[in-house]
Write a protein that holds these residues in place. Structure first.
Motif, PDB file in Angstrom:
ATOM      1  N   PHE A  22      16.051 -11.365  22.082  1.00  0.00           N
ATOM      2  CA  PHE A  22      15.380 -12.371  21.023  1.00  0.00           C
ATOM      3  C   PHE A  22      16.922 -13.269  20.969  1.00  0.00           C
ATOM      4  O   PHE A  22      16.481 -14.421  20.748  1.00  0.00           O
ATOM      5  CB  PHE A  22      15.003 -11.665  20.087  1.00  0.00           C
ATOM      6  CG  PHE A  22      14.180 -12.577  18.983  1.00  0.00           C
ATOM      7  CD1 PHE A  22      13.186 -12.951  19.192  1.00  0.00           C
ATOM      8  CD2 PHE A  22      14.849 -12.778  17.819  1.00  0.00           C
ATOM      9  CE1 PHE A  22      12.510 -13.955  18.549  1.00  0.00           C
ATOM     10  CE2 PHE A  22      14.390 -13.828  16.868  1.00  0.00           C
ATOM     11  CZ  PHE A  22      13.235 -14.481  17.298  1.00  0.00           C
ATOM     12  N   ILE A  48       6.233 -11.848  13.790  1.00  0.00           N
ATOM     13  CA  ILE A  48       6.453 -10.628  14.783  1.00  0.00           C
ATOM     14  C   ILE A  48       5.567  -9.410  14.057  1.00  0.00           C
ATOM     15  O   ILE A  48       6.144  -9.148  12.998  1.00  0.00           O
ATOM     16  CB  ILE A  48       7.671 -10.575  14.992  1.00  0.00           C
ATOM     17  CG1 ILE A  48       8.491 -11.579  15.821  1.00  0.00           C
ATOM     18  CG2 ILE A  48       8.101  -9.130  15.786  1.00  0.00           C
ATOM     19  CD1 ILE A  48      10.061 -11.472  15.985  1.00  0.00           C
ATOM     20  N   ARG A  53      10.856 -11.186   9.195  1.00  0.00           N
ATOM     21  CA  ARG A  53      12.061 -10.152   9.675  1.00  0.00           C
ATOM     22  C   ARG A  53      13.299 -10.998   9.772  1.00  0.00           C
ATOM     23  O   ARG A  53      13.390 -12.388   9.912  1.00  0.00           O
ATOM     24  CB  ARG A  53      11.896  -9.682  11.034  1.00  0.00           C
ATOM     25  CG  ARG A  53      10.497  -9.257  11.139  1.00  0.00           C
ATOM     26  CD  ARG A  53      10.326  -7.846  11.976  1.00  0.00           C
ATOM     27  NE  ARG A  53      11.251  -6.995  12.363  1.00  0.00           N
ATOM     28  CZ  ARG A  53      11.065  -6.232  13.442  1.00  0.00           C
ATOM     29  NH1 ARG A  53      10.025  -6.048  14.042  1.00  0.00           N
ATOM     30  NH2 ARG A  53      12.052  -5.462  13.692  1.00  0.00           N
ATOM     31  N   ILE A  58      17.158  -8.387  14.927  1.00  0.00           N
ATOM     32  CA  ILE A  58      16.328  -8.186  16.377  1.00  0.00           C
ATOM     33  C   ILE A  58      16.882  -9.011  17.298  1.00  0.00           C
ATOM     34  O   ILE A  58      16.536  -8.853  18.459  1.00  0.00           O
ATOM     35  CB  ILE A  58      15.054  -8.555  15.804  1.00  0.00           C
ATOM     36  CG1 ILE A  58      14.663  -9.826  15.340  1.00  0.00           C
ATOM     37  CG2 ILE A  58      14.115  -7.574  15.092  1.00  0.00           C
ATOM     38  CD1 ILE A  58      13.445 -10.511  15.413  1.00  0.00           C
ATOM     39  N   GLN A  61      17.018  -6.845  20.387  1.00  0.00           N
ATOM     40  CA  GLN A  61      15.765  -6.298  21.152  1.00  0.00           C
ATOM     41  C   GLN A  61      15.007  -7.367  22.010  1.00  0.00           C
ATOM     42  O   GLN A  61      15.357  -8.544  21.923  1.00  0.00           O
ATOM     43  CB  GLN A  61      14.758  -6.005  20.018  1.00  0.00           C
ATOM     44  CG  GLN A  61      15.290  -4.935  19.008  1.00  0.00           C
ATOM     45  CD  GLN A  61      14.328  -4.627  18.220  1.00  0.00           C
ATOM     46  OE1 GLN A  61      13.024  -4.779  18.370  1.00  0.00           O
ATOM     47  NE2 GLN A  61      14.621  -4.495  16.778  1.00  0.00           N
ATOM     48  N   SER A  65       9.919  -5.619  23.918  1.00  0.00           N
ATOM     49  CA  SER A  65       9.787  -4.508  22.753  1.00  0.00           C
ATOM     50  C   SER A  65       9.532  -5.160  21.634  1.00  0.00           C
ATOM     51  O   SER A  65       8.910  -4.233  20.708  1.00  0.00           O
ATOM     52  CB  SER A  65      11.277  -4.148  22.773  1.00  0.00           C
ATOM     53  OG  SER A  65      12.193  -4.696  22.035  1.00  0.00           O
ATOM     54  N   LEU A  66       9.452  -6.315  21.275  1.00  0.00           N
ATOM     55  CA  LEU A  66       9.019  -6.865  19.976  1.00  0.00           C
ATOM     56  C   LEU A  66       7.567  -7.182  20.314  1.00  0.00           C
ATOM     57  O   LEU A  66       6.919  -7.643  19.325  1.00  0.00           O
ATOM     58  CB  LEU A  66      10.043  -8.199  19.710  1.00  0.00           C
ATOM     59  CG  LEU A  66      11.458  -7.821  19.210  1.00  0.00           C
ATOM     60  CD1 LEU A  66      11.943  -9.459  19.246  1.00  0.00           C
ATOM     61  CD2 LEU A  66      11.447  -7.289  17.858  1.00  0.00           C
TER      62      LEU A  66
END
Ligand code: ZN
Ligand code: ZN
Length: 577
Positions: A22, A48, A53, A58, A61, A65-66
């Motif tokens: 990200f 997300i 967030r 993040i 990540q 995966s998000l």
């Protein structure tokens, strides 16, 4: 896939793949917004899995995966602050260009997450080519008509008149942007540049197994047509002093062996062409190498390690790697200093192996651009060859390879050939998929035709030629002295850097208290690197030395000579033989 970001800057479409972090796509967004004062810690992302967030939590990540999908819209909010440029460099969360190949010379020193100063400067200019009133004008002094109004920097007629094959990079970007984002008031912005990518995508949107298990019309790379690139990332190479080339050539002169060096310098405006850029070379550093009469070899692991270190020190002197230089010289045996002319239009300019080497270096030195959907586009790394010209004189030629050449090499599609003017196209294997490749050329009736490039094609299609020269206006070089203290890694010609040489070079001016001469002698790239390697000066003392020697800051002189590190150095010199 595309992820959309909506902020008070409008909507930005960011291209990415699902394995990217990200933080990487956030970097691309920051480049596209061209806002330098975003407080990275304050960024929040809404959209997300339906929550709000903090971005900094993040960044490590992956997109996958998000749970992000193609076309998703994220709402981004942030605060502005004053000192972001520094934070960007320091932030450990953000990484950029992780996917650039590092198998040749690794990108070293601090990565440039920001565009270079020169790009920011040229971006602000319109580059319009002013014209004088012509004989066809039928208006008064203050009027303007189609014969005298300014031309776009990419104007084809102007280019033809001046007989140049290439427009500058910034003229090219402005032309693309002019066509792509025509008066785009409010509508979504499309980045005009995209780094060509010929690799087969590992994750096909249709969901089948990756190549070689599966392939479909969506993920199959389409046919490639090679054309000569009509723009160049850098227009001109300027060597700040001719003694740089002279001293570089001394290795060949005294041994007859070929030699290789990295060019350190800066990029500056080149006003001979609209929105042009020149690479200004301040110093040459030769990595450890095994020189031979017909070429040379290097242990890349050793070179990488050393370059990493030199890059950091050069950066502190305000320099970066701007290119490379190598010799291809053979004495013509006439006893008059002439050399063979090996490289010309009927043989080759850069061999296919050299083209591949240049492409690898360019891939390792990506050109950061907010106008590219990937955040980078091609490279400003130049390749210079010293060889014999048609008159048998020693001459320099400067080149780059095209963005297509970079993409061909990155996708492992071409191999060097024993015939230096040709590159071989690799076969499709389980590792790579090679599509149809064509190149266009004019036939004997001067009609443009498409030729199949398999099995081999002329590497000239991948070359971009640059002009070169020395400063005309007496610009002051960063370093006053090029010779006198031995260059690094020149044991081959019997040069070594040691206390004996240091004493010979520096001690007489130290004891004579001639501070002007001392400053001049200290202003020597190779001397500075050597003094640093002795580890006698501490970090602060080293920066004082750089301030005096490179930036000419005379207020540093007293601070240097009274510093404990410097005084230790003087005592060591005093006592050494
Ligand atoms: Zn007119
Ligand atoms: Zn597919």
């Amino acid at each position: 896939m595309i992820i959309r970001f909506r902020s008070n800057q409008g909507i930005h479409r960011i291209e990415c793949n699902s394995d990217e972090l990200f933080g990487e796509i956030l970097e691309k967004w920051i480049l596209q917004t061209n806002k330098e004062n975003i407080d990275l810690d304050s960024i929040t992302i809404n959209g997300i899995s339906g929550t709000n967030r903090e971005a900094k939590c993040i960044t490590n990540q992956s997109i996958k995966s998000l749970g992000l999908n193609h076309g998703d819209m994220l709402i981004i909010d942030y605060k502005e602050n004053q000192a972001t440029a520094k934070k960007l460099e320091e932030s450990s969360h953000l990484t950029i260009n992780k996917n650039i190949e590092t198998n040749y010379v690794a990108p070293t020193g601090p990565l440039h997450v920001k565009e270079l100063e020169i790009d920011i400067e040229l971006d602000k200019l319109d580059g319009l080519i002013k014209r004088k009133r012509s004989s066809l004008c039928r208006h008064g002094d203050k009027g303007m008509c189609e014969y005298c109004s300014p031309l776009h920097p990419w104007d084809k007629e102007y280019q033809k008149e001046r007989n140049t094959k290439h427009i500058s990079f910034h003229a090219y970007v402005k032309e693309l942007n002019h066509h792509t984002n025509k008066r785009s008031n409010g509508s979504s912005y499309i980045p005009p540049l995209s780094q060509p990518n010929f690799s087969i995508s590992e994750k096909c949107p249709s969901g089948h197994e990756p190549w070689p298990a599966g392939i479909c019309s969506k993920c199959q790379p389409s046919a490639i047509t090679l054309q000569q690139q009509n723009f160049r990332m850098v227009d001109h190479v300027e060597f700040q002093q001719s003694s740089l080339i002279d001293e570089f050539l001394n290795s060949w002169r005294s041994t007859g062996m070929q030699t290789f060096g990295i060019l350190y310098g800066t990029y500056q405006r080149f006003d001979n062409t609209p929105l042009g850029i020149k690479a200004v070379v301040e110093s040459i550093w030769q990595p450890p190498q095994h020189n031979e009469e017909d070429g040379l070899t290097m242990d890349m692991n050793i070179v990488k390690e050393e370059l990493k270190h030199v890059d950091i020190l050069a950066n502190q002197m305000g320099l970066l790697q701007v290119g490379m230089i190598f010799t291809d010289l053979t004495d013509a045996g006439k006893g008059d200093g002439t050399v063979y002319c090996k490289r010309h239009k009927d043989s080759f300019f850069l061999s296919s192996l050299e083209v591949i080497m240049s492409a690898r270096h360019q891939l390792n030195h990506p050109n950061i651009s907010k106008y590219s959907e990937q955040g980078y586009f091609s490279s400003k790394f130049v390749t210079c060859v010293i060889s014999g010209n048609m008159k048998g004189e020693i001459d320099i030629s400067a080149y780059q390879v095209s963005a297509y050449a970079e993409a061909l090499v990155r996708a492992d599609m071409i191999t060097g050939c024993t015939h230096p003017s040709l590159a071989y196209i690799n076969e499709t294997t389980s590792q790579r998929y090679v599509p149809e490749i064509f190149y266009t050329k004019k036939n004997k009736y001067n009609i443009t035709i498409k030729e199949n490039a398999k099995p081999a094609f002329p590497v000239d299609y991948l070359l971009v030629s640059l002009t070169h020269g020395f400063p005309k206006d007496g610009t002051k070089p960063k370093f006053s002295t090029v010779t006198g203290f031995p260059w690094a890694n020149r044991q081959l010609i019997g040069d070594s850097q040691d206390y004996h040489e240091l004493k010979k070079y520096l001690y007489p001016v130290i004891i004579s208290n001639n501070y002007d001469e001392l400053q001049e002698k200290l202003s020597n790239f190779h001397l500075l690197l050597y003094i640093n390697s002795l580890q006698i000066l501490d970090h602060e003392e080293w920066l004082i030395l750089v301030g005096l020697a490179v930036n000419g800051d005379q207020s540093m002189l007293l601070r240097l000579i009274t510093s404990p590190g410097w005084q230790t150095l003087v005592i060591i010199l005093q006592e050494s033989m």
